[in-house]
Design a protein around this motif. Structure first.
Motif, short mmCIF file in Angstrom:
data_model
loop_
_atom_site.label_atom_id
_atom_site.label_comp_id
_atom_site.label_asym_id
_atom_site.label_seq_id
_atom_site.Cartn_x
_atom_site.Cartn_y
_atom_site.Cartn_z
N GLU B 19 22.79 23.20 -49.52
CA GLU B 19 21.41 23.47 -49.09
C GLU B 19 21.04 24.93 -49.30
OE1 GLU B 19 18.91 21.52 -47.98
OE2 GLU B 19 20.20 19.86 -48.58
N VAL B 20 22.00 25.82 -48.95
CA VAL B 20 21.73 27.26 -49.04
C VAL B 20 21.64 27.70 -50.50
CG1 VAL B 20 22.66 29.56 -48.58
CG2 VAL B 20 22.73 27.79 -46.80
N ILE B 21 22.59 27.23 -51.35
CA ILE B 21 22.66 27.73 -52.72
C ILE B 21 21.61 27.08 -53.63
CG2 ILE B 21 24.09 27.81 -54.78
CD1 ILE B 21 26.43 28.46 -53.23
N PHE B 22 21.41 25.77 -53.48
CA PHE B 22 20.48 25.11 -54.38
C PHE B 22 19.08 24.93 -53.80
CE2 PHE B 22 24.43 24.00 -56.47
CZ PHE B 22 24.08 23.98 -57.80
N GLY B 27 14.12 30.05 -44.85
CA GLY B 27 15.36 30.10 -44.07
C GLY B 27 16.52 30.58 -44.93
N PRO B 28 17.73 30.16 -44.66
CA PRO B 28 18.90 30.64 -45.41
C PRO B 28 18.76 30.46 -46.91
CG PRO B 28 19.60 29.33 -43.51
CD PRO B 28 18.11 29.20 -43.60
N GLY B 29 18.21 29.29 -47.36
CA GLY B 29 18.09 29.03 -48.80
C GLY B 29 17.25 30.08 -49.49
N ARG B 30 16.12 30.44 -48.86
CA ARG B 30 15.25 31.43 -49.50
C ARG B 30 15.87 32.81 -49.46
NH1 ARG B 30 8.93 30.77 -48.93
NH2 ARG B 30 9.55 28.96 -50.16
N TRP B 31 16.54 33.14 -48.32
CA TRP B 31 17.23 34.43 -48.24
C TRP B 31 18.28 34.56 -49.34
CZ3 TRP B 31 16.04 38.84 -46.28
CH2 TRP B 31 15.15 38.89 -45.21
N PHE B 32 19.04 33.46 -49.55
CA PHE B 32 20.05 33.47 -50.59
C PHE B 32 19.42 33.77 -51.95
CE2 PHE B 32 22.43 31.45 -53.98
CZ PHE B 32 23.69 31.96 -53.78
N ASP B 33 18.31 33.07 -52.26
CA ASP B 33 17.62 33.28 -53.54
C ASP B 33 17.17 34.72 -53.69
OD1 ASP B 33 17.90 30.71 -54.47
OD2 ASP B 33 16.01 30.01 -53.65
N ALA B 34 16.56 35.27 -52.64
CA ALA B 34 16.02 36.62 -52.72
C ALA B 34 17.13 37.64 -52.98
CB ALA B 34 15.27 36.97 -51.43
N ILE B 35 18.27 37.49 -52.23
CA ILE B 35 19.39 38.42 -52.42
C ILE B 35 19.97 38.26 -53.82
CG2 ILE B 35 21.76 38.92 -51.66
CD1 ILE B 35 20.74 38.15 -48.79
#
Lengths: 285, 285, 285, 285
Positions: B19-22, B27-35
């Motif tokens: 969920e977080v990576i793809f 939430g976490p998914g968008r934060w992961f993408d931004a970083i």
């Protein structure tokens, strides 16, 4: 945000001053605008002449005197504008208010930082006022159509720019590997600079490929750039044509000068003044 | 082809990681993408700086360390992606999967082939993910309109490119016969290169005609190029305008992110998910 | 003019040869076309390589042998074409017949005139046949739309070119008077050449103004050229868009390959063959 | 303003001369026009050759004699035009009348001011008459559509030019501060000149940034110029397309050659002559 208004009733000195400085009606207000624009152009010309070495050497004192004269004049004008407008913030935080302030700062800055006075050319932006003096509504309407076309196209343009940035970084790196320092591709940023110069068809020629492989890749990049130049043109043209087809109803609020592009609107969405019924068709006969 | 999906239910570690990576949800998914996007940009910047000789000499060790750090990070990310997605092929053979792999190979390649690490700039293509993070549907919709316009125009563009290739070969050969080596036209391929540089209005000036006859022919080629540049622009503009007139109905499937451009479609043609009724008008108010 | 046809019935050698050489049907005819196009491209590549001095010195004999081999092959092909088509004139005077002849002449010409063999690159024009091999009707239809757009715009383009020619002559003369020989403006034709280089935004930089007055005039010419480039683009775009709006009905006669653009036509205007009812929409889905 | 007319009835010498010189009917009038255009082109060619140093040295006397011959001829023609037209002012103050006068002055001017004879190239403007000779109405109609499109777009173009002027002044000043004299940015006007050369994608390369900061800013200016070039194209295209959609009804008054673009007009608005019912559709089939 509250629209700027006079600080006093129109029959006082302060109120009349507001009418002259902020108004664009035929009479004193328009004369003030016309003289102001001439002074701005003259002051920009002086700043530009001041940068020409041969001219500066012969007329250094005169140029400095004139430059300070213009700055004093514009500073006084800025003070008077603040004096006669209320709320003050509505002016100082508006586009014109910020430009007016930036126009007088460089000369003072030059006392601390030599060369800073050349930043005074930013006062050329004050000339945009010229649209407010002559045929106000029509020019604002056309400017509004152009900026609406660009705003409507903003997502397409963003997609386009990200694509172009990816292309120039990859192409610039490959050219750096192929050509290297002898042809002027001394680093990847240099290669990216070359890519942009080539893709936009500017073509200075200060950096140019010399190996057959580099020239072949360059030829592909040029033909690509040839095709790519068609895309923003297509985007903007389609938007302008579509806005034109929608009737090009652009009206300016008689009270706050808000530009209304919704043809069905009957009242200004900011100050509720009634809009004129028959919208003037800009660019029409 | 089966769409990629989670390798485990969402309440397990593997499912949550998917969920977080793809995912691109707030939430976490968008934060992961931004970083991730910031890391990609930083690593591209490091590769570009590494190619600047003066910079590399002073900070060689630091740059190599940072570069290997980024590569280790992206390699780990690639491994985790493979770990939590099923079927694995659906990811590794997708556009993003291939780019992700190509992004980490150059650094390892540089062990065998000095200079290979500069190919790592290809990871700038991973930045295209940025469109998935912010206002997904709208950007994909606009990109889809642009690519549809180009796809509709592909036969016209093929005719145009074959015509241009014939022109540059014939013109390049004639200029080689007219000008010859003194003006830099040392061979027919050189003449073709000059034709492309001129016809696309890039005009480096590294090769330029010097005889009156050559200059006359060059003048005709330039005016021809002036007219020819109008053709791809006309093709692309007409297509974009026509797509715009058809209502610009572009919707994205909520399930598989397929971009649907048929305004009458009610279900996704790939996963049969129901499409939203009122298509959002991209670029609209 | 009578359309070219077979010289003998299809069950004779001569008739079958006609089918293979002039036909584009799947099978032998298409294989012949594909091989011919590859040979043409190979022979153009050989001519181009032959002009590279370093290559010619090492492989002079090989290149001459290959070149004569290609020429013998194309001469034989031309003879066979004449043998199996009737009336012969319908082929020899057609566009393709003239190109086919011009493609073999330069090599023979090189016996009398050294360097003449480079004119053989004209055989690249034979590659236009490629459109006849793959998806014939669609490519011809698109080419037809482009050429119709240019034909419809021919009066506008004539007005535009006469205007541009007047501008470059007047500007070139004035620049010659202002700048003179020191900046490279050694004569009026030189000034006209500079005007064309500048107005078309090619900008080699081999001739560039050096006086302030010349630079000022050059700046005006550039901004003018910036605006002028919009005119042919506008003309062509408007024509293409209009043709697109008219339904883009383009059909190819199944018998004589005439391209019909009148949507209401029911029979070919040259051979009276019935046209297919539902015109294929080129560029459509 | 009264339209120019014959000074005498058509059966007198003066009336017949008027018909021949001012008329464009098939017969003597058209022959006169055709010969005149050839003479104009020949005289422009002589002026251009005269400026080539190597040519002038060898043929100085011949060139001067030819040049004076042409001038005498055109002076006589001008005198005859004045003799047979009434009112004289209607001709001398018309566009063609002024051009005709300017075409003969430079040669006389060269007696007082050496080099002045090169201004005689202005007589190339007389060639615009060519449109009056061949298919008059169609060319004037198309020219009229182009000039109407430009006239309709004049407010948009004014907004665009003021924006561009502000950009080049600000960018030129900043580049002067960044780069300074080593890169050729010796003054702000020089920087503004560079900005225009770059923004219009001409790119001579005589002045080019050399510092990393300057190159970065230049790259932004180029991409900006890339986008900005789309705006005038979009404006002009949209206007031409719109005029095309309005039926492109353009008729020329048979009496005074006024170009009427109002499709509903039945009489010429200047001389009240009846206009033909079915307007010819320029650029039509």
């Amino acid at each position: 945000m509250v629209a700027p208004g006079p600080a006093a009733p129109p029959d006082t000195l302060r109120g009349r001053t507001y009418e002259v400085i902020f108004g664009h009606e035929p009479g004193p207000g328009r004369w003030f605008d016309a003289i102001l624009i001439l002074l701005i152009l003259a002051s920009v010309a002086v700043v530009m002449l001041d940068s020409v070495a041969s001219f500066r050497e012969r007329h250094a004192d005169t140029l400095i005197a004139i430059e300070w004269g213009f700055t004093a004049l514009f500073t006084a004008e800025y003070a008077v504008r603040i004096w006669c407008v209320r709320p003050v913030r509505a002016y100082t935080r508006s586009f014109y208010g910020i430009i007016d302030l930036l126009s007088i700062l460089p000369t003072y800055l030059s006392l601390a930082l030599p060369g800073g006075q050349y930043l005074a050319v930013i006062r050329v932006l004050r000339v945009i006022r010229v649209f407010r003096v002559f045929k106000l509504a029509r020019f604002l309407g056309e400017a509004s159509i152009l900026s609406m076309a660009l705003r409507n196209a903003r997502y397409k343009i963003a997609v386009f720019i990200v694509t172009v940035v990816c292309i120039v970084i990859v192409v610039g790196s490959v050219m750096y590997l192929i050509e290297g320092a002898p042809a002027g591709f001394t680093s990847i940023p240099q290669g990216v600079y070359w890519s942009i110069v080539t893709l936009t068809t500017v073509g200075y020629g200060d950096i140019a490929p010399i190996t057959p492989l580099g020239k072949t890749l360059a030829a592909f990049v040029m033909i690509l750039g040839y095709g790519i130049i068609a895309v923003p043109t297509g985007i903007v043209t389609a938007e302008i044509a579509q806005l034109g087809a929608q009737g090009r109803s652009v009206r300016t609020c008689p009270s706050c000068e808000h530009v209304e592009t919704d043809a069905d609107a009957r009242y200004c969405r900011f100050c509720a003044a009634a809009l004129t019924e028959r919208p003037a068709r800009p660019g029409g006969p």
